[in-house]
Structure formats: structure tokens, C-alpha cells
Scaffold this motif. Structure first.
Motif, PDB file in Angstrom:
ATOM      1  N   THR A 120      -0.311   3.567   6.707  1.00 55.97           N
ATOM      2  CA  THR A 120       0.419   4.113   5.876  1.00 55.97           C
ATOM      3  C   THR A 120       0.077   5.673   5.933  1.00 55.97           C
ATOM      4  O   THR A 120       1.181   6.536   5.586  1.00 55.97           O
ATOM      5  CB  THR A 120      -0.300   3.990   4.423  1.00 55.97           C
ATOM      6  OG1 THR A 120      -0.037   2.445   4.105  1.00 55.97           O
ATOM      7  CG2 THR A 120       0.390   4.717   3.378  1.00 55.97           C
TER       8      THR A 120
ATOM      9  N   THR B 231      -3.517   7.534  -2.826  1.00 56.39           N
ATOM     10  CA  THR B 231      -4.154   7.326  -1.974  1.00 56.39           C
ATOM     11  C   THR B 231      -4.922   5.864  -2.306  1.00 56.39           C
ATOM     12  O   THR B 231      -5.001   4.623  -1.966  1.00 56.39           O
ATOM     13  CB  THR B 231      -5.196   8.109  -1.228  1.00 56.39           C
ATOM     14  OG1 THR B 231      -4.207   9.181  -0.637  1.00 56.39           O
ATOM     15  CG2 THR B 231      -5.877   7.397   0.025  1.00 56.39           C
TER      16      THR B 231
ATOM     17  N   GLY C  33      -2.808   2.989  -3.244  1.00 58.13           N
ATOM     18  CA  GLY C  33      -2.595   2.373  -2.228  1.00 58.13           C
ATOM     19  C   GLY C  33      -3.323   1.499  -1.560  1.00 58.13           C
ATOM     20  O   GLY C  33      -3.092   0.280  -1.177  1.00 58.13           O
TER      21      GLY C  33
ATOM     22  N   CYS D 168       2.606   1.577  -3.486  1.00 61.03           N
ATOM     23  CA  CYS D 168       1.824   1.927  -4.431  1.00 61.03           C
ATOM     24  C   CYS D 168       1.283   3.474  -4.329  1.00 61.03           C
ATOM     25  O   CYS D 168       1.304   4.302  -5.204  1.00 61.03           O
ATOM     26  CB  CYS D 168       0.531   1.126  -4.575  1.00 61.03           C
ATOM     27  SG  CYS D 168       0.869  -0.558  -5.335  1.00 61.03           S
ATOM     28  N   ALA D 169       0.965   3.957  -3.041  1.00 58.03           N
ATOM     29  CA  ALA D 169       0.569   5.128  -2.891  1.00 58.03           C
ATOM     30  C   ALA D 169       1.568   6.127  -3.184  1.00 58.03           C
ATOM     31  O   ALA D 169       1.577   7.183  -3.779  1.00 58.03           O
ATOM     32  CB  ALA D 169       0.263   5.439  -1.291  1.00 58.03           C
TER      33      ALA D 169
ATOM     34  N   SER E   6       0.750  -1.394   0.175  1.00 50.28           N
ATOM     35  CA  SER E   6      -0.007  -0.041   0.131  1.00 50.28           C
ATOM     36  C   SER E   6       0.827   1.178  -0.260  1.00 50.28           C
ATOM     37  O   SER E   6       0.514   2.299  -0.683  1.00 50.28           O
ATOM     38  CB  SER E   6      -0.657   0.091   1.139  1.00 50.28           C
ATOM     39  OG  SER E   6      -1.657   1.053   1.213  1.00 50.28           O
ATOM     40  N   ASP E   7       1.898   1.151   0.917  1.00 52.73           N
ATOM     41  CA  ASP E   7       2.769   2.143   0.887  1.00 52.73           C
ATOM     42  C   ASP E   7       3.499   2.707  -0.453  1.00 52.73           C
ATOM     43  O   ASP E   7       3.611   3.785  -0.765  1.00 52.73           O
ATOM     44  CB  ASP E   7       3.683   2.250   2.171  1.00 52.73           C
ATOM     45  CG  ASP E   7       5.067   3.334   2.170  1.00 52.73           C
ATOM     46  OD1 ASP E   7       4.497   4.405   2.069  1.00 52.73           O
ATOM     47  OD2 ASP E   7       6.166   2.670   2.265  1.00 52.73           O
TER      48      ASP E   7
END
Length: 255
Positions: A212, A176, A179, A142-143, A139-140
């Protein structure tokens, strides 16, 4: 152990499989890992396969492949702006353990229970923490990477004032959403391989989102003021929070 069954022992399989796969990675034209990164990834891969088998390996493998791919989104533009990952995204030892130390601790916990004959009921909790840690890290990643490449409006999480893309603690709508997609994709892999329940996917998603954003707060308030608070150490904090949040949510629901 016979001559044939030795090759089906989990740790023997782990050594052979990781040696073959990481040799391919090391020789590939596009470097996903530095040489030192390959060695440390081999250690991680052997540990994960030896303790969690192919399900655990599928989770970390999915993170590595998708995370490496996402890092290269808009790479030329990010390098021109000076906000790209170093070494064009090739992971070194610090990146391997910054992303996977918490997951490795969960794997060691499973190994300890297996060796010591501890309470087996703890293994599903460690499995949830393991998946949640990688869900949080993807998630982190990708964000951050999508936000730096495609974020149209980027704000500092503490003040919501517009800031340049790549600023520590900056968030964007595009990042966001990316993420959230990364978190649920990794969690679904964890569910498909049987490490977590379908409800566990929700725990991982919420935990990843919260962790995140906490990481963004750390980046905006503390990271630039404390020299020891490197990106890798922040990643460890981030993944640890994601793992703990997911376990706490699951525990609260079961009360």
C-alpha cells in the motif's frame, strides 16, 4: 452424474449461487455495482467458487461488502470536495478486475493444477497469494477512504509535506491505521476459512502495509505523469505486490 448430484457440483453451485446473489445486488436500491459490474462480478464469483469453493468466496465476499461500505464513509463530504469515488462508489468492470485480477489469476492457477494433476503443494502458496491480494486491496481501500473522510493531517509520502486530502500519494495517520485494520481483518477471514495459517495472517499484514505504501509512492511520483497508469492499473500493481511480498516472506521463513 445423476439428476440430484448435478446440483452439488461446484460449478453448478457457483452458477446458481452467483446468479441469485448478484440479481439481488442488481435490484437493490443502493447500487453497489453497475450493470456491467454485476456481469463481471458474476464471472469472478463463478470462477472463485468453482476453484476455491466457499472459503475463497468468503474472502472475496468480505472484501466486496466491507470495501463497498468503507467507500460510503463520509460520502457526502467527499463528493462536495470532489474526492469521492465516481458513481457514488458503485463498482464497474474496471473496479472489479482492478481489485480482483490477481486473485482471479491465483484461482486459475489452482484450477490448472486440479485439471492437469500438477503439484498439489503449490495450492497453499496460491491460497496465500490469493488472500494477500485481497488483504492488500482492502487495506488500500480503508486507508484511502478513511483518510479522505477523517484524515486531520495529510502528507505527501515522498516529501512529508502537508497536502490536501485526496491528493495522489497522500497518507495520514487515520488512513494508515484504518488500512492496517482492513488488512488484518481480511487476513483473519482467510485464516478462519482455512486458506492460510495463523502465521500467514502476519505475512498478509506486513505485505499489505508495504504494498500500500509502494502504491502511494507510485501515486506521488508516476501516476500523474503517465496517462495509462489509471487507478485500476495501479490497483493491479498494488495487489500483485501484496501477493508476491506475502509469498516471499513465507518462503524466506521456510528456508
Amino acid at each position: 452424474m445423476t439428476d440430484l448430484t448435478i446440483f452439488t457440483h461446484p460449478w453448478i453451485v457457483a452458477v446458481i449461487l452467483n446468479t441469485v446473489l448478484l440479481t439481488i445486488v442488481a435490484l437493490a436500491p443502493k447500487k453497489l455495482l453497475t450493470l456491467a459490474g454485476v456481469i463481471h462480478a458474476w464471472i469472478l464469483g463463478v470462477l472463485v467458487w468453482g476453484t476455491l469453493g466457499w472459503p475463497g468466496y468468503a474472502v472475496v465476499g468480505f472484501y466486496f461488502l466491507v470495501g463497498s461500505g468503507v467507500t460510503r464513509i463520509g460520502l457526502a463530504q467527499k463528493e462536495a470536495e470532489g474526492i469521492a469515488e465516481k458513481r457514488s462508489g458503485a463498482r464497474g468492470p474496471e473496479n472489479v478486475w482492478g481489485s480482483a485480477l490477481v486473485g482471479a489469476v491465483c484461482a486459475v492457477g489452482v484450477l490448472f493444477i486440479q485439471v492437469q494433476g500438477g503439484p498439489d503443494e503449490l495450492i497453499p502458496w496460491l491460497g496465500l497469494a490469493y488472500v494477500a491480494s485481497f488483504s492488500t486491496k482492502l487495506s488500500d481501500t480503508c486507508a484511502s477512504e478513511v483518510g479522505k473522510a477523517y484524515g486531520k493531517r495529510t502528507f505527501l509520502i515522498t516529501t512529508l509535506q502537508p497536502v490536501a486530502r485526496g491528493t495522489e500519494g497522500a497518507v495520514s495517520l487515520e488512513g494508515t491505521l484504518a488500512g492496517l485494520v482492513g488488512a488484518i481483518a481480511l487476513a483473519l477471514v482467510g485464516w478462519l476459512v482455512g486458506l492460510i495459517s495463523l502465521l500467514g495472517v502476519l505475512y498478509c499484514l506486513v505485505a499489505a502495509f508495504l504494498a500500500t505504501n509502494v502504491e502511494s509512492l507510485i501515486g506521488a511520483t508516476l501516476q500523474t505523469k503517465m496517462s495509462w497508469l489509471t487507478n485500476e492499473r495501479v490497483n493491479i500493481i498494488n495487489t500483485a505486490l501484496g501477493a508476491m511480498f506475502a509469498v516471499l516472506f513465507a518462503y524466506a521463513i521456510t528456508l
